[in-house]
Motif scaffolding. Structure first.
Motif, PDB file in Angstrom:
ATOM      1  N   ASP A  32       0.807  -1.221   0.000  1.00 44.54           N
ATOM      2  CA  ASP A  32       0.000   0.000   0.000  1.00 44.54           C
ATOM      3  C   ASP A  32       0.842   1.274   0.000  1.00 44.54           C
ATOM      4  OD1 ASP A  32      -2.396  -1.425  -0.122  1.00 44.54           O
ATOM      5  OD2 ASP A  32      -2.493  -1.606   2.055  1.00 44.54           O
ATOM      6  N   VAL A  33       1.852   1.310  -0.867  1.00 49.54           N
ATOM      7  CA  VAL A  33       2.712   2.480  -1.021  1.00 49.54           C
ATOM      8  C   VAL A  33       1.966   3.510  -1.880  1.00 49.54           C
ATOM      9  CG1 VAL A  33       4.911   3.297  -1.958  1.00 49.54           C
ATOM     10  CG2 VAL A  33       4.780   1.057  -0.844  1.00 49.54           C
ATOM     11  N   PRO A  34       1.848   4.770  -1.423  1.00 57.04           N
ATOM     12  CA  PRO A  34       1.168   5.791  -2.230  1.00 57.04           C
ATOM     13  C   PRO A  34       1.874   5.961  -3.580  1.00 57.04           C
ATOM     14  CG  PRO A  34       1.616   6.614  -0.017  1.00 57.04           C
ATOM     15  CD  PRO A  34       2.339   5.307  -0.162  1.00 57.04           C
ATOM     16  N   ALA A  35       1.071   6.058  -4.657  1.00 50.43           N
ATOM     17  CA  ALA A  35       1.646   6.147  -6.004  1.00 50.43           C
ATOM     18  C   ALA A  35       0.672   6.826  -6.954  1.00 50.43           C
ATOM     19  CB  ALA A  35       1.971   4.757  -6.526  1.00 50.43           C
ATOM     20  N   TYR A  36       1.218   7.241  -8.083  1.00 54.89           N
ATOM     21  CA  TYR A  36       0.426   7.688  -9.229  1.00 54.89           C
ATOM     22  C   TYR A  36       0.788   6.722 -10.348  1.00 54.89           C
ATOM     23  CZ  TYR A  36      -0.942  10.364 -13.318  1.00 54.89           C
ATOM     24  OH  TYR A  36      -1.505  10.756 -14.507  1.00 54.89           O
ATOM     25  N   VAL A  37      -0.204   6.043 -10.928  1.00 54.21           N
ATOM     26  CA  VAL A  37       0.054   4.996 -11.922  1.00 54.21           C
ATOM     27  C   VAL A  37      -0.631   5.352 -13.230  1.00 54.21           C
ATOM     28  CG1 VAL A  37      -0.216   2.544 -12.460  1.00 54.21           C
ATOM     29  CG2 VAL A  37       0.147   3.261 -10.083  1.00 54.21           C
ATOM     30  N   GLU A  38       0.108   5.214 -14.338  1.00 54.22           N
ATOM     31  CA  GLU A  38      -0.445   5.380 -15.689  1.00 54.22           C
ATOM     32  C   GLU A  38      -0.084   4.168 -16.524  1.00 54.22           C
ATOM     33  OE1 GLU A  38       0.900   8.836 -17.765  1.00 54.22           O
ATOM     34  OE2 GLU A  38       0.051  10.206 -16.299  1.00 54.22           O
ATOM     35  N   GLN A  39      -1.053   3.666 -17.288  1.00 61.35           N
ATOM     36  CA  GLN A  39      -0.774   2.618 -18.279  1.00 61.35           C
ATOM     37  C   GLN A  39      -0.424   3.351 -19.569  1.00 61.35           C
ATOM     38  OE1 GLN A  39      -1.738  -0.954 -16.160  1.00 61.35           O
ATOM     39  NE2 GLN A  39      -1.257  -0.974 -18.261  1.00 61.35           N
ATOM     40  N   LYS A  40       0.807   3.215 -20.013  1.00 59.62           N
ATOM     41  CA  LYS A  40       1.278   3.867 -21.232  1.00 59.62           C
ATOM     42  C   LYS A  40       2.199   2.911 -21.963  1.00 59.62           C
ATOM     43  CE  LYS A  40       1.444   8.767 -20.205  1.00 59.62           C
ATOM     44  NZ  LYS A  40       2.299   9.935 -20.163  1.00 59.62           N
ATOM     45  N   ALA A  41       2.509   3.247 -23.179  1.00 56.10           N
ATOM     46  CA  ALA A  41       3.493   2.468 -23.930  1.00 56.10           C
ATOM     47  C   ALA A  41       4.727   3.329 -24.158  1.00 56.10           C
ATOM     48  CB  ALA A  41       2.913   2.023 -25.256  1.00 56.10           C
ATOM     49  N   HIS A  42       5.864   2.850 -23.683  1.00 56.03           N
ATOM     50  CA  HIS A  42       7.150   3.517 -23.877  1.00 56.03           C
ATOM     51  C   HIS A  42       8.098   2.499 -24.489  1.00 56.03           C
ATOM     52  CE1 HIS A  42       6.376   7.110 -21.440  1.00 56.03           C
ATOM     53  NE2 HIS A  42       5.723   6.310 -20.630  1.00 56.03           N
ATOM     54  N   LEU A  43       8.947   2.955 -25.356  1.00 59.70           N
ATOM     55  CA  LEU A  43       9.949   2.067 -25.925  1.00 59.70           C
ATOM     56  C   LEU A  43      11.306   2.516 -25.405  1.00 59.70           C
ATOM     57  CD1 LEU A  43      10.212  -0.316 -27.783  1.00 59.70           C
ATOM     58  CD2 LEU A  43      10.482   1.244 -29.674  1.00 59.70           C
ATOM     59  N   ARG A  44      12.003   1.628 -24.766  1.00 62.97           N
ATOM     60  CA  ARG A  44      13.305   1.919 -24.181  1.00 62.97           C
ATOM     61  C   ARG A  44      14.339   0.962 -24.760  1.00 62.97           C
ATOM     62  NH1 ARG A  44      12.608   6.577 -21.654  1.00 62.97           N
ATOM     63  NH2 ARG A  44      11.214   6.508 -19.893  1.00 62.97           N
ATOM     64  N   VAL A  45      15.591   1.397 -24.775  1.00 58.69           N
ATOM     65  CA  VAL A  45      16.685   0.513 -25.149  1.00 58.69           C
ATOM     66  C   VAL A  45      17.484   0.253 -23.886  1.00 58.69           C
ATOM     67  CG1 VAL A  45      18.768   0.257 -26.535  1.00 58.69           C
ATOM     68  CG2 VAL A  45      16.771   1.398 -27.498  1.00 58.69           C
ATOM     69  N   ASP A  46      17.699  -1.008 -23.575  1.00 53.95           N
ATOM     70  CA  ASP A  46      18.460  -1.387 -22.385  1.00 53.95           C
ATOM     71  C   ASP A  46      19.929  -1.073 -22.640  1.00 53.95           C
ATOM     72  OD1 ASP A  46      19.584  -2.457 -20.157  1.00 53.95           O
ATOM     73  OD2 ASP A  46      18.605  -4.405 -20.337  1.00 53.95           O
ATOM     74  N   ARG A  47      20.457  -0.074 -21.943  1.00 53.74           N
ATOM     75  CA  ARG A  47      21.842   0.363 -22.142  1.00 53.74           C
ATOM     76  C   ARG A  47      22.776  -0.124 -21.031  1.00 53.74           C
ATOM     77  NH1 ARG A  47      21.053   3.438 -26.388  1.00 53.74           N
ATOM     78  NH2 ARG A  47      19.407   4.974 -26.521  1.00 53.74           N
ATOM     79  N   SER A  60       7.847  -0.504 -22.036  1.00 53.85           N
ATOM     80  CA  SER A  60       7.299  -0.257 -20.719  1.00 53.85           C
ATOM     81  C   SER A  60       5.873   0.211 -20.885  1.00 53.85           C
ATOM     82  CB  SER A  60       8.118   0.813 -20.001  1.00 53.85           C
ATOM     83  OG  SER A  60       7.468   1.198 -18.821  1.00 53.85           O
ATOM     84  N   SER A  61       4.947  -0.501 -20.297  1.00 50.26           N
ATOM     85  CA  SER A  61       3.553  -0.125 -20.473  1.00 50.26           C
ATOM     86  C   SER A  61       2.958   0.529 -19.235  1.00 50.26           C
ATOM     87  CB  SER A  61       2.719  -1.342 -20.869  1.00 50.26           C
ATOM     88  OG  SER A  61       2.830  -2.338 -19.881  1.00 50.26           O
ATOM     89  N   THR A  62       3.731   0.627 -18.171  1.00 51.71           N
ATOM     90  CA  THR A  62       3.230   1.251 -16.953  1.00 51.71           C
ATOM     91  C   THR A  62       4.269   2.215 -16.400  1.00 51.71           C
ATOM     92  OG1 THR A  62       1.988  -0.751 -16.457  1.00 51.71           O
ATOM     93  CG2 THR A  62       2.245   0.817 -14.676  1.00 51.71           C
ATOM     94  N   LEU A 109       9.166   5.344 -12.037  1.00 52.00           N
ATOM     95  CA  LEU A 109       9.485   3.968 -12.413  1.00 52.00           C
ATOM     96  C   LEU A 109       8.810   3.636 -13.731  1.00 52.00           C
ATOM     97  CD1 LEU A 109       8.761   2.130  -9.031  1.00 52.00           C
ATOM     98  CD2 LEU A 109      10.924   3.135  -9.787  1.00 52.00           C
ATOM     99  N   PHE A 110       9.491   2.892 -14.569  1.00 54.67           N
ATOM    100  CA  PHE A 110       8.900   2.349 -15.799  1.00 54.67           C
ATOM    101  C   PHE A 110       8.929   0.838 -15.641  1.00 54.67           C
ATOM    102  CE2 PHE A 110      10.467   6.487 -16.943  1.00 54.67           C
ATOM    103  CZ  PHE A 110       9.415   7.011 -17.664  1.00 54.67           C
ATOM    104  N   LEU A 111       7.774   0.217 -15.792  1.00 59.22           N
ATOM    105  CA  LEU A 111       7.652  -1.232 -15.609  1.00 59.22           C
ATOM    106  C   LEU A 111       7.573  -1.945 -16.940  1.00 59.22           C
ATOM    107  CD1 LEU A 111       4.929  -1.257 -12.797  1.00 59.22           C
ATOM    108  CD2 LEU A 111       7.390  -0.942 -12.560  1.00 59.22           C
ATOM    109  N   GLU A 112       7.938  -3.250 -16.935  1.00 54.47           N
ATOM    110  CA  GLU A 112       7.848  -4.062 -18.151  1.00 54.47           C
ATOM    111  C   GLU A 112       6.432  -4.064 -18.670  1.00 54.47           C
ATOM    112  OE1 GLU A 112      10.890  -7.652 -18.158  1.00 54.47           O
ATOM    113  OE2 GLU A 112       9.398  -7.868 -16.582  1.00 54.47           O
TER     114      GLU A 112
END
Length: 112
Positions: A32-47, A60-62, A109-112
């Motif tokens: 129950d950590v306070p957060a703001y969450v959006e479902q989005k699509a981001h394209l990242r390159v793992d560097r 990353s969709s979240t 944070l960007f999630l998988e």
């Protein structure tokens, strides 16, 4: 200036790997950590040169915003939309920490 809990309308659970024991991986979990969450699509390159997915594109969709004291890095697991049909647990693939005078300090944070 700080981002306040009242600005974060959602709750997430965060699990951070703290070691490996006789029974396997050991995780430290905050619920129950306070957060703001959006479902989005981001394209990242793992560097990350040490990553097994180095150079690969990761979607990353979240997107999650947390208070600075809840900062976590890649590999942590975050559960969003708990108790709803959209509930899911995903690994953090990118993390940013913002701590500047005169701005709302926060972690992204960007999630998988």
């Amino acid at each position: 200036m700080r981002l306040r809990k009242k600005h974060l309308p959602h709750k997430v659970d965060i699990a951070v790997l703290i070691g490996v024991g006789e029974s396997g991986e050991v995780w430290d979990t905050k619920t129950d950590v306070p957060a703001y969450v959006e479902q989005k699509a981001h394209l990242r390159v793992d560097r990350r040169s040490t990553s097994t997915t180095s150079g690969q594109e990761i979607t990353s969709s979240t997107f999650v915003v947390l208070l600075p004291e809840n900062d976590v890095g890649p590999k942590a697991k975050v559960t969003v939309w708990k108790g709803t049909p959209r509930e899911r647990t995903s690994e953090v693939i990118d993390s940013s920490f913002f701590d500047y005078r005169g701005t709302p300090n926060h972690t992204q944070l960007f999630l998988e």
